[in-house]
Design an enzyme around this catalytic site. Structure first.
Site, PDB file in Angstrom:
ATOM      1  CG  ASN A  58      74.086  15.244  54.728  1.00 49.35           C
ATOM      2  OD1 ASN A  58      74.472  14.141  54.763  1.00 49.35           O
ATOM      3  ND2 ASN A  58      72.698  15.592  54.457  1.00 49.35           N
ATOM      4  CG  HIS A  62      68.909  13.557  57.236  1.00 57.38           C
ATOM      5  ND1 HIS A  62      69.974  13.397  57.454  1.00 57.38           N
ATOM      6  CD2 HIS A  62      68.550  13.668  56.128  1.00 57.38           C
ATOM      7  CE1 HIS A  62      70.793  13.544  56.050  1.00 57.38           C
ATOM      8  NE2 HIS A  62      69.684  13.760  55.344  1.00 57.38           N
ATOM      9  CD  GLU A 120      72.150  13.571  60.773  1.00 61.96           C
ATOM     10  OE1 GLU A 120      73.238  13.720  61.163  1.00 61.96           O
ATOM     11  OE2 GLU A 120      71.718  13.894  59.921  1.00 61.96           O
TER      12      GLU A 120
HETATM   13  N1  CAA Z   1      67.625  -4.722  52.238  1.00 62.35           N
HETATM   14  C1  CAA Z   1      68.276  -5.023  53.210  1.00 62.35           C
HETATM   15  N2  CAA Z   1      69.810  -5.248  52.969  1.00 62.35           N
HETATM   16  C2  CAA Z   1      70.220  -4.773  51.867  1.00 62.35           C
HETATM   17  C3  CAA Z   1      69.502  -4.238  50.855  1.00 62.35           C
HETATM   18  C4  CAA Z   1      68.082  -4.254  51.155  1.00 62.35           C
HETATM   19  N3  CAA Z   1      67.241  -3.621  50.126  1.00 62.35           N
HETATM   20  N4  CAA Z   1      70.345  -3.980  49.563  1.00 62.35           N
HETATM   21  C5  CAA Z   1      71.467  -4.414  49.934  1.00 62.35           C
HETATM   22  N5  CAA Z   1      71.478  -4.944  51.213  1.00 62.35           N
HETATM   23  C6  CAA Z   1      72.690  -5.325  52.008  1.00 62.35           C
HETATM   24  C7  CAA Z   1      73.354  -6.388  51.452  1.00 62.35           C
HETATM   25  O1  CAA Z   1      73.164  -7.595  51.723  1.00 62.35           O
HETATM   26  C8  CAA Z   1      74.921  -6.031  51.896  1.00 62.35           C
HETATM   27  O2  CAA Z   1      74.892  -6.644  53.363  1.00 62.35           O
HETATM   28  P1  CAA Z   1      76.366  -7.817  53.595  1.00 62.35           P
HETATM   29  O3  CAA Z   1      77.348  -6.619  53.772  1.00 62.35           O
HETATM   30  O4  CAA Z   1      75.766  -8.087  55.089  1.00 62.35           O
HETATM   31  O5  CAA Z   1      76.446  -8.588  52.373  1.00 62.35           O
HETATM   32  C9  CAA Z   1      74.806  -4.514  52.062  1.00 62.35           C
HETATM   33  O6  CAA Z   1      73.452  -4.157  52.217  1.00 62.35           O
HETATM   34  C10 CAA Z   1      75.541  -4.011  51.151  1.00 62.35           C
HETATM   35  O7  CAA Z   1      74.950  -3.828  49.840  1.00 62.35           O
HETATM   36  P2  CAA Z   1      75.318  -4.422  48.348  1.00 62.35           P
HETATM   37  O8  CAA Z   1      76.193  -5.625  48.490  1.00 62.35           O
HETATM   38  O9  CAA Z   1      74.296  -4.201  47.702  1.00 62.35           O
HETATM   39  O10 CAA Z   1      76.247  -3.035  47.919  1.00 62.35           O
HETATM   40  P3  CAA Z   1      77.928  -2.624  48.121  1.00 62.35           P
HETATM   41  O11 CAA Z   1      78.362  -3.758  49.177  1.00 62.35           O
HETATM   42  O12 CAA Z   1      78.533  -2.479  47.034  1.00 62.35           O
HETATM   43  O13 CAA Z   1      77.487  -1.441  49.253  1.00 62.35           O
HETATM   44  C11 CAA Z   1      76.640   0.925  49.714  1.00 62.35           C
HETATM   45  C12 CAA Z   1      76.899  -0.477  48.842  1.00 62.35           C
HETATM   46  C13 CAA Z   1      75.941   0.047  51.051  1.00 62.35           C
HETATM   47  C14 CAA Z   1      76.094   1.818  49.122  1.00 62.35           C
HETATM   48  C15 CAA Z   1      78.177   1.222  50.343  1.00 62.35           C
HETATM   49  O14 CAA Z   1      79.094   1.267  49.393  1.00 62.35           O
HETATM   50  C16 CAA Z   1      78.018   2.232  51.261  1.00 62.35           C
HETATM   51  O15 CAA Z   1      78.061   1.930  52.487  1.00 62.35           O
HETATM   52  N6  CAA Z   1      78.298   3.455  50.831  1.00 62.35           N
HETATM   53  C17 CAA Z   1      78.350   4.731  51.692  1.00 62.35           C
HETATM   54  C18 CAA Z   1      76.902   5.250  51.384  1.00 62.35           C
HETATM   55  C19 CAA Z   1      76.885   6.393  52.259  1.00 62.35           C
HETATM   56  O16 CAA Z   1      77.986   7.124  52.676  1.00 62.35           O
HETATM   57  N7  CAA Z   1      75.552   6.939  52.575  1.00 62.35           N
HETATM   58  C20 CAA Z   1      75.268   8.122  53.047  1.00 62.35           C
HETATM   59  C21 CAA Z   1      75.273   9.141  52.222  1.00 62.35           C
HETATM   60  S1  CAA Z   1      74.543  10.971  52.778  1.00 62.35           S
HETATM   61  C22 CAA Z   1      73.055  10.778  52.605  1.00 62.35           C
HETATM   62  O17 CAA Z   1      72.451   9.737  52.430  1.00 62.35           O
HETATM   63  C23 CAA Z   1      72.400  11.857  53.373  1.00 62.35           C
HETATM   64  C24 CAA Z   1      71.795  13.026  52.770  1.00 62.35           C
HETATM   65  O18 CAA Z   1      70.988  13.468  53.064  1.00 62.35           O
HETATM   66  C25 CAA Z   1      72.430  12.914  51.037  1.00 62.35           C
END
Ligand code: CAA
Length: 591
Positions: free
Chosen positions: A192, A142, A154
């Site tokens: 989740n 996951h 996970e």
């Molecule tokens: N490859 C590698 N690194 C990448 C990348 C890629 N394709 N795209 C972006 N990054 C990196 C960026 O370089 C940046 O790194 P630094 O902080 O070192 O500069 C980092 O990732 C963040 O990216 P962005 O700057 O593009 O975007 P942001 O700062 O606005 O962050 C986000 C966006 C990562 C989504 C952040 O808001 C976040 O962590 N949100 C929470 C997301 C979350 O909770 N996810 C889990 C949801 S639950 C789930 O998914 C499970 C389910 O079953 C539904």
């Protein structure tokens, strides 16, 4: 010997599947991605290109690496292309009948030793496994959205999974730069199961128009340091996936808090699935774009004119009061604070001087600003000295009788037209308002600790608060560089009402022996980007404070799922209150 996978299939190349494929290919694996039609393949390639160019733009990949990465991912619509894969990960929609049918086809197609993995968030991995001829070789894998960024995967083992398969998959997770947390097969697994109750609660808050979507999200970002607010996160996850996950969790838990908010169903039925379709709870510049654009639900600023404020009174000498004094004085207001004795006046002055000295050393304020700020602060032991204040903020003990008596006294003393604000985090603001002859001038202003650092202020009008009072308080927040959010006068406002039930759920998960303190904290920090896991946070906040807030929430909403966890009650009774006593969920005395 741990098996090293070299060719991996991904079925379903939506946001998650494409993200997983990108992560695998980035680590040198050969990936075969399968979608059900050409349009899906097109979308997947578009997603991969946007995501990798974002990584290039951020310096995470060179253009050459991005090209090589994309070259390692073959895409198509034919499942037969997976025939020689050693591992296939499915990331198709969260519907059991679809997943079972796919697993039956993959089971017939793949070599007997190939591993089948599901990215399901909530469906039963055991049910999927036992529907194949190789239940011991089926696991949950996951991932978290966005997969290239989030550090957690996970690994879900069922009662029939071969432990060596779990080891092999764990090794793969490590090889692609993620950390695996092993979990048993329970709807929502670790992250989740904790996250979705919170997300659904936020949806209900929005649905009931208790606060705007922008304010709910800003409250959680600025109040808790989460990287995204819950509603923006739902859009990122996909409202269709969120609906299915909640539905499955509800079916298993029968916990009303997991029953998907009706609003979610409406968005899904309308095809507004979140960021991926360009519209969900928010509207985006284009499908898959993170850029939010204004729409019909964007709040319109009130037209009420703020009252002039130059002199602010603060009552209290605690951490909150002294922080508010410092913030207001730094922003150019004349501040008079009232303490119960001269020693307390001196203590607050000393504390603020110390704080400004630190800011000076760090280059955050100049010598002149420091002196000017201190020059704007006066301490007093007499409430009468607050008579000519334009705004009085009380930050005394959370005791309703004491606050009511104080508001009644202020009502007598403070000039007409002045605003009286309470920083209460748990008592009804309306009770303070009713203790005065000017309920229209009373408002809640809930600051966060430490007030000098935390950007958030929850502004709480009661049913009697005048519009220009709200406008004035919003203006003061702006001038003090705080981010105000508006919410109604009910227990927990936004942040505590969303945060504490989630913390309580984490305690219940621990109590049920589903996961350890470390696993849970790790899942929430690495999987969802929270700055602290729930147990680390409760140890900082204090278990007694956590319990008191959770009790208040339960008394207000009478939600059976929000009864404080017995373990929390026991730890508090034992005096294990967190860092402040050297022991809470963790023991700090030996560190
Ligand atoms: N490859 C590698 N690194 C990448 C990348 C890629 N394709 N795209 C972006 N990054 C990196 C960026 O370089 C940046 O790194 P630094 O902080 O070192 O500069 C980092 O990732 C963040 O990216 P962005 O700057 O593009 O975007 P942001 O700062 O606005 O962050 C986000 C966006 C990562 C989504 C952040 O808001 C976040 O962590 N949100 C929470 C997301 C979350 O909770 N996810 C889990 C949801 S639950 C789930 O998914 C499970 C389910 O079953 C539904």
């Amino acid at each position: 010997m741990v098996r090293e996978f070299s060719k991996v299939g991904v079925v379903g190349m939506g946001t998650m599947g494409a993200g997983i494929a990108e992560v695998l290919a980035r680590s040198g694996l050969e990936v075969v991605g399968v979608e059900h039609d050409e349009a899906g393949v097109e979308r997947a390639r578009g997603h991969l290109e946007r995501s990798t160019s974002r990584a290039v733009g951020k310096g995470k990949l060179t253009p050459e690496e991005a090209e090589t990465l994309l070259g390692r991912i073959a895409t198509g619509t034919d499942l037969d292309a997976l025939a020689d894969c050693e591992l296939v990960i499915e990331a198709i929609p969260e519907r059991m009948e679809l997943k079972s049918e796919l697993f039956a086809r993959l089971d017939a197609l793949l070599p007997a030793d190939a591993v089948l993995a599901t990215n399901t968030s909530a469906l039963s991995v055991t049910e999927l496994a036992t529907g194949t001829s190789r239940p011991s070789k089926v696991v949950g894998l996951h991932w978290f959205n966005p997969a290239p960024v989030m550090g957690l995967v996970e690994v879900v083992r069922t009662v029939v999974t071969d432990p060596s398969v779990v080891e092999d998959v764990q090794a793969l997770v490590q090889r692609v730069g993620k950390t695996g947390a092993t979990a048993g097969d329970r709807a929502g697994f670790i992250a989740n199961a904790l996250l979705f109750g919170y997300l659904n609660n936020a949806l209900r808050m929005y649905e009931s128009k208790y606060a705007s979507r922008e304010d709910i999200d800003a409250a959680m970002r600025f109040g808790t340091g989460h990287p995204m607010g819950p509603l923006a996160l739902l859009d990122l996850i996909g409202l269709d996936s969120a609906y299915e996950i909640l539905e499955t969790m509800y079916t298993q838990s029968r916990d009303h808090r997991h029953a998907p908010a009706p609003l979610l169903k409406q968005y899904v039925s309308a095809g507004l699935l979140g960021r991926k379709t360009g519209r969900g709870l928010y509207t985006y510049a284009a499908p898959d774009s993170p850029e939010v654009v204004a729409d019909d639900s964007t709040p319109i600023a009130s037209s009420a004119s703020p009252r002039p404020v130059q002199r602010i009174g603060v009552i209290g000498t605690g951490t909150m009061a002294s922080g508010i004094v410092e913030v207001c004085a730094k922003s150019g207001y004349d501040v008079v604070f009232r303490a119960r004795g001269d020693d307390k006046v001196a203590a607050v002055q000393k504390k603020i001087e110390g704080s400004l000295d630190k800011a000076l050393q760090r280059g955050k304020v100049s010598e002149e600003d420091r002196a000017a700020t201190l020059g704007r602060i006066t301490g007093t032991t007499s409430l009468d000295d607050l008579a000519d204040c334009d705004l009085v903020i009380e930050a005394v003990v959370e005791d309703l009788a004491i606050k009511k008596a104080l508001f009644s006294a202020l009502d007598e003393i403070v000039k007409p037209g002045a605003i009286l604000a309470t920083t209460t985090s748990s008592l009804p603001v309306i009770e303070c308002a009713q203790a005065t002859s000017r309920p229209a001038d009373v408002v809640g202003m809930h600051w966060f600790n430490p007030a000098t650092l935390m950007k958030l202020v929850e502004v709480v009008p009661t049913v009697t608060t005048a519009d220009d009072v709200v406008a004035t308080v919003l203006e003061v927040c702006k001038k003090t560089k705080k981010h105000p959010v508006l919410c109604g006068d009910r227990a927990g406002f936004i942040v505590n009402a969303l945060l504490f039930p989630y913390l309580n759920d984490a305690v219940k998960m621990l109590e049920a022996h589903y996961a350890t303190i470390d696993d849970i904290d790790f899942a929430m920090t690495k999987g969802c980007g929270h700055p602290m896991g729930p147990f680390a946070l409760m140890d900082v906040v204090g278990l007694d404070v956590t319990l008191a807030i959770q009790r208040t929430l339960f008394e207000e909403f009478r939600e059976p799922g929000d009864v404080p966890a017995p373990m929390l009650e026991h730890l508090v009774r034992a005096g294990y209150l967190g860092r402040k006593t050297g022991r809470g969920f963790r023991d700090y005395s030996r560190r």
